[in-house]
Design a protein around this motif. Sequence first.
Motif, PDB file in Angstrom:
ATOM      1  N   ILE A   8       0.860  -1.188   0.000  1.00 47.77           N
ATOM      2  CA  ILE A   8       0.000   0.000   0.000  1.00 47.77           C
ATOM      3  C   ILE A   8       0.899   1.241   0.000  1.00 47.77           C
ATOM      4  N   VAL A  10       1.919   4.916   0.323  1.00 50.70           N
ATOM      5  CA  VAL A  10       1.328   6.073   1.023  1.00 50.70           C
ATOM      6  C   VAL A  10       2.320   7.239   1.084  1.00 50.70           C
ATOM      7  N   GLU A  27      -3.951   9.817   3.546  1.00 47.70           N
ATOM      8  CA  GLU A  27      -4.501   8.482   3.812  1.00 47.70           C
ATOM      9  C   GLU A  27      -5.204   8.394   5.162  1.00 47.70           C
ATOM     10  N   ALA A  36      -9.379   6.716   5.858  1.00 50.03           N
ATOM     11  CA  ALA A  36      -9.515   6.014   4.580  1.00 50.03           C
ATOM     12  C   ALA A  36      -8.655   4.752   4.531  1.00 50.03           C
ATOM     13  N   ILE A  37      -7.430   4.860   5.015  1.00 49.52           N
ATOM     14  CA  ILE A  37      -6.499   3.721   4.916  1.00 49.52           C
ATOM     15  C   ILE A  37      -7.014   2.486   5.674  1.00 49.52           C
ATOM     16  N   GLN A  38      -7.785   2.731   6.726  1.00 49.91           N
ATOM     17  CA  GLN A  38      -8.299   1.585   7.500  1.00 49.91           C
ATOM     18  C   GLN A  38      -9.302   0.757   6.687  1.00 49.91           C
ATOM     19  N   TYR A  39     -10.122   1.439   5.862  1.00 48.35           N
ATOM     20  CA  TYR A  39     -11.050   0.699   4.993  1.00 48.35           C
ATOM     21  C   TYR A  39     -10.269  -0.184   4.014  1.00 48.35           C
ATOM     22  N   VAL A  40      -9.162   0.381   3.520  1.00 41.15           N
ATOM     23  CA  VAL A  40      -8.388  -0.327   2.498  1.00 41.15           C
ATOM     24  C   VAL A  40      -7.656  -1.527   3.114  1.00 41.15           C
ATOM     25  N   SER A 130      -5.082   3.811  -1.464  1.00 41.94           N
ATOM     26  CA  SER A 130      -6.091   4.268  -0.506  1.00 41.94           C
ATOM     27  C   SER A 130      -6.934   5.430  -1.040  1.00 41.94           C
ATOM     28  N   ASP A 131      -6.654   5.860  -2.281  1.00 42.10           N
ATOM     29  CA  ASP A 131      -7.516   6.851  -2.929  1.00 42.10           C
ATOM     30  C   ASP A 131      -8.817   6.218  -3.399  1.00 42.10           C
ATOM     31  N   LEU A 133     -11.902   3.784  -2.615  1.00 40.66           N
ATOM     32  CA  LEU A 133     -12.693   2.992  -1.677  1.00 40.66           C
ATOM     33  C   LEU A 133     -13.733   2.241  -2.497  1.00 40.66           C
TER      34      LEU A 133
END
Length: 289
Positions: A8, A10, A27, A36-40, A130-131, A133
Amino acid sequence: MKIKKAVIPVAGLGTRFLPATKTVPKELLPIVDIPAIQYVVQEAVDSGISEVIFVTGRGKDSIEDHFDEAPELEQVLEGRGQTETVKNLRRIAEMIEVVSVRQKRPLGLGHAVLCARDLVGDEPFAVLLSDDLIEASVPCMQQLVEIFEEKKESVIALRRVPEQEVQKYGIVQGKQLSDRLYEVEDMVEKPRPQEAPSRMAIIGRYILRPEIFSFLEKVTPGKGGEIQLTDGISKLSREKKVYGYEFEGEHYDIGDKLGFVRATVAYALKRTDLKEQVREYLRTVIGEK
Ligand code: UTP
């Protein structure tokens, strides 16, 4: 050949979100209250990935911290009886094994992936940006994993975009093999609508065979002076098969301001603790126009 590792990247500067990203990594900008990064990372976990490799840069240490334990904070929260919140924080720290490597200068996404070479080793791996979702009943990365398991070749996620949006994406030229599956023949980064070979846009989910690294080494800076991942995959596709898969699911491009707002509203409307109030609020706002 299981896909165990996810890269990933970043390390980007996040210029489209300045001044917010002057000190806060893009992120970590939250969609409601989750970065956002946590969803990814959650999508990677849900797709069977067991190790995340962050390619980080200056000022991005807080991303790793987000996936680490926070004993002092937990202690304070325990003292206040906020056990549910503590459980939630622990769950994030226990989600997945995290390692990281530095990209000393943001020379482009292709270069960022190349920085992870030693940590990936000689095995196929996932890349998630992470851009992007993606809400889907089967996680998007899992959909790609299933294609990879069948084909044993690199697979990239595709989405059909309106003609006027092709210049925001890498666009694929390919042969359609079935309903959602394509064989990639070439790719162009951010073409003008009249030069786009199709409307199939590359979205930030990839499974790549390790051969990609030797192609990335040979990529010279392209659009925007950056070493583009698209150029590396394009070279790879001339030697080995690369598939494109039009995934099922709703995509939000949160690297873009409107996309970020859309995601915030959509995710809020799915939250049981918020949806009624948000719906009511939106009705009022629209009614006022
Ligand atoms: P973007 O080009 O969308 O991110 O790269 P950016 O450069 O940070 O943002 P803008 O365009 O200036 O607003 C997609 C992903 O690749 C990472 C970024 O962190 C982002 O998650 N990236 C990009 C790197 O890790 N290194 C780079 O050199 C470039």
